[in-house]
Motif scaffolding. Structure first.
Motif, mmCIF file in Angstrom:
data_model
loop_
_atom_site.group_PDB
_atom_site.id
_atom_site.type_symbol
_atom_site.label_atom_id
_atom_site.label_comp_id
_atom_site.label_asym_id
_atom_site.label_seq_id
_atom_site.Cartn_x
_atom_site.Cartn_y
_atom_site.Cartn_z
ATOM 1 N N ARG A 123 4.987 -3.557 11.254
ATOM 2 C CA ARG A 123 5.570 -2.524 12.133
ATOM 3 C C ARG A 123 4.649 -0.897 11.678
ATOM 4 O O ARG A 123 4.480 -0.194 12.560
ATOM 5 C CB ARG A 123 7.085 -2.303 11.667
ATOM 6 C CG ARG A 123 7.706 -1.264 12.417
ATOM 7 C CD ARG A 123 9.163 -1.130 12.001
ATOM 8 N NE ARG A 123 9.823 -2.339 12.567
ATOM 9 C CZ ARG A 123 11.143 -2.608 12.419
ATOM 10 N NH1 ARG A 123 11.923 -1.609 11.780
ATOM 11 N NH2 ARG A 123 11.797 -3.514 12.910
ATOM 12 N N THR A 124 4.199 -0.791 10.462
ATOM 13 C CA THR A 124 3.564 0.353 10.041
ATOM 14 C C THR A 124 2.384 0.555 10.901
ATOM 15 O O THR A 124 2.372 1.600 11.373
ATOM 16 C CB THR A 124 3.314 0.346 8.551
ATOM 17 O OG1 THR A 124 4.557 0.047 7.712
ATOM 18 C CG2 THR A 124 2.673 1.521 8.008
ATOM 19 N N SER A 125 1.524 -0.365 10.979
ATOM 20 C CA SER A 125 0.408 -0.229 11.848
ATOM 21 C C SER A 125 0.506 0.082 13.237
ATOM 22 O O SER A 125 -0.092 0.714 13.862
ATOM 23 C CB SER A 125 -0.736 -1.337 11.741
ATOM 24 O OG SER A 125 0.011 -2.685 11.981
ATOM 25 N N VAL A 126 1.725 -0.567 13.906
ATOM 26 C CA VAL A 126 1.948 -0.379 15.142
ATOM 27 C C VAL A 126 2.476 0.848 15.483
ATOM 28 O O VAL A 126 2.097 1.656 16.467
ATOM 29 C CB VAL A 126 2.869 -1.681 15.603
ATOM 30 C CG1 VAL A 126 3.589 -1.087 17.044
ATOM 31 C CG2 VAL A 126 2.282 -3.051 15.833
ATOM 32 N N CYS A 127 3.289 1.338 14.582
ATOM 33 C CA CYS A 127 4.151 2.500 14.911
ATOM 34 C C CYS A 127 3.064 3.660 14.741
ATOM 35 O O CYS A 127 3.344 4.838 15.340
ATOM 36 C CB CYS A 127 5.323 2.806 14.004
ATOM 37 S SG CYS A 127 6.726 1.895 14.261
ATOM 38 N N ASN A 128 2.065 3.473 13.666
ATOM 39 C CA ASN A 128 1.344 4.674 13.693
ATOM 40 C C ASN A 128 0.491 4.913 14.770
ATOM 41 O O ASN A 128 -0.078 5.837 15.071
ATOM 42 C CB ASN A 128 0.003 4.394 12.510
ATOM 43 C CG ASN A 128 0.984 4.576 11.154
ATOM 44 O OD1 ASN A 128 1.696 5.150 11.048
ATOM 45 N ND2 ASN A 128 0.280 3.737 10.259
ATOM 46 N N ARG A 129 0.234 3.996 15.740
ATOM 47 C CA ARG A 129 -0.248 4.245 16.952
ATOM 48 C C ARG A 129 0.447 4.561 18.225
ATOM 49 O O ARG A 129 0.099 4.807 19.493
ATOM 50 C CB ARG A 129 -1.122 2.673 17.440
ATOM 51 C CG ARG A 129 -2.222 2.231 16.249
ATOM 52 C CD ARG A 129 -2.717 1.125 16.713
ATOM 53 N NE ARG A 129 -3.682 0.408 15.848
ATOM 54 C CZ ARG A 129 -4.365 -0.788 15.986
ATOM 55 N NH1 ARG A 129 -3.828 -1.511 16.728
ATOM 56 N NH2 ARG A 129 -5.308 -1.258 14.905
#
Length: 331
Positions: A123-129
């Motif tokens: 979720r962290t990498s997805v939300c960062n984008r």
């Protein structure tokens, strides 16, 4: 025979022992060199792995995502999520999300909700984008499009904050906003989450007569169980200084003086009437600011109490002589 007796045997044993000792030490030193040698195998493997991921076709990833192996399934979903949240694919996803075509909008909502809520993904990498102004603008455009669909009744819940006409697709969009909003509240405010969407939202308390539009934030805290997702969005906004300013600016939150009135009136019981068309309707009790502000005299009295000054040296109990108020001016 004399060579193998006495000192000869001793020297022979010492020579053999020294030979094996030298070989053993040499072998150990070679092992130490091998173990301490810096290798680039991991970097090479990573490059090969990245190249392999880029070469995988979508059909192959779809089959891998349905694998019984947890590792294969998680890896496939991770690759899909990374491809979907960068570059042209991401732009197309957000474009479909903001459009008014229901089929395209529905597919985009399903995809984005899966990307931000599925635990198998990072979720962290997805939300960062998905924390930039472009993303919030597309999502708020989507939510604004749903405002036009508040026509048919979809729930029978009587609540001051939950409209009975909420479209089914809006629930998924609210869930996405609730997940992404904490990532960048200023970005969401700039995109118009309050100025373009919430200020036009058909909250029952805002449409009632008399209107309690400025009490939306208070009612969200009191009736949060009626609409947990929307209440969570308001909690995030009201926890940010700029969010509070915009909520007050657009009339969804009272001033600080009115909030003090609310605190002073907590002991009084409020009654919220629902379904009160031609009949008395049904009543639900809630501890919040009174529907009727009271007479002008009561309002003036509360105002004078707030403007009072208390002076005491702390050596005795407070009395009426310690309280200094502005004199009552007759109109």
């Amino acid at each position: 025979m004399a060579l193998f007796s006495g000192d000869g045997v001793l020297w022979l044993c010492l020579g053999v022992s020294l030979f094996f000792a030298v070989r053993g030490i040499a072998t150990d030193l070679r092992q130490v060199v091998d173990l301490t040698e810096i290798k680039h195998v991991e970097k090479e493997d990573k490059i090969i792995s990245e190249g392999t991921e880029e070469a995988l076709k979508l059909d192959t990833l779809l089959k891998l995502s349905e694998s019984t192996s947890h590792d294969l399934r998680a890896a496939a979903l991770r690759i899909i999520s990374e491809r979907s949240t960068k570059g042209e694919t991401r732009d197309l996803l957000l474009e479909d999300l903001a459009c008014k075509d229901k089929a395209r909008q529905g597919r985009a909502l399903n995809a984005l909700h899966f990307l931000v809520s599925n635990r198998a993904l990072s979720r962290t990498s997805v939300c960062n984008r998905l924390r930039d102004l472009y993303t919030y603008t597309a999502l708020i455009n989507c939510l604004c499009n749903f405002l036009e669909e508040h026509v048919d009744q979809t729930t029978a819940t009587n609540s001051p904050i939950l409209p009975k006409t909420r479209p089914l697709g809006e629930r998924k969009a609210l869930s996405i906003m609730n997940i992404l909003l904490p990532e960048n509240v200023p970005g969401a405010l700039e995109a118009g989450i309050i100025s373009r969407w919430l200020c036009k939202y058909p909250f029952p308390c805002a449409l009632a007569q008399p209107s309690r539009r400025q009490d939306v934030v208070i009612l969200m805290k009191t009736w949060w169980s009626d609409d947990a997702v929307m209440s969570s969005i308001f909690t995030t906004l009201s926890s940010h200084p700029d969010g509070i300013k915009q909520l007050r600016k657009h009339g969804l939150m009272g001033s600080m003086i009115e909030e003090n009135d609310h605190d002073n009136d907590d002991a009084d019981s409020d009654v919220w009437m629902v379904d009160g068309d031609d009949t008395a309707g049904s009543f639900r009790r809630v501890s919040s600011r009174r529907l009727q502000e009271g007479s002008l005299e009561e309002q003036a009295l509360r105002r004078r109490r707030r403007e009072a000054m208390v002076l005491s040296d702390g050596g005795r109990p407070l009395g009426s002589d310690d309280i200094i108020q502005r004199p009552i001016q007759d109109d």
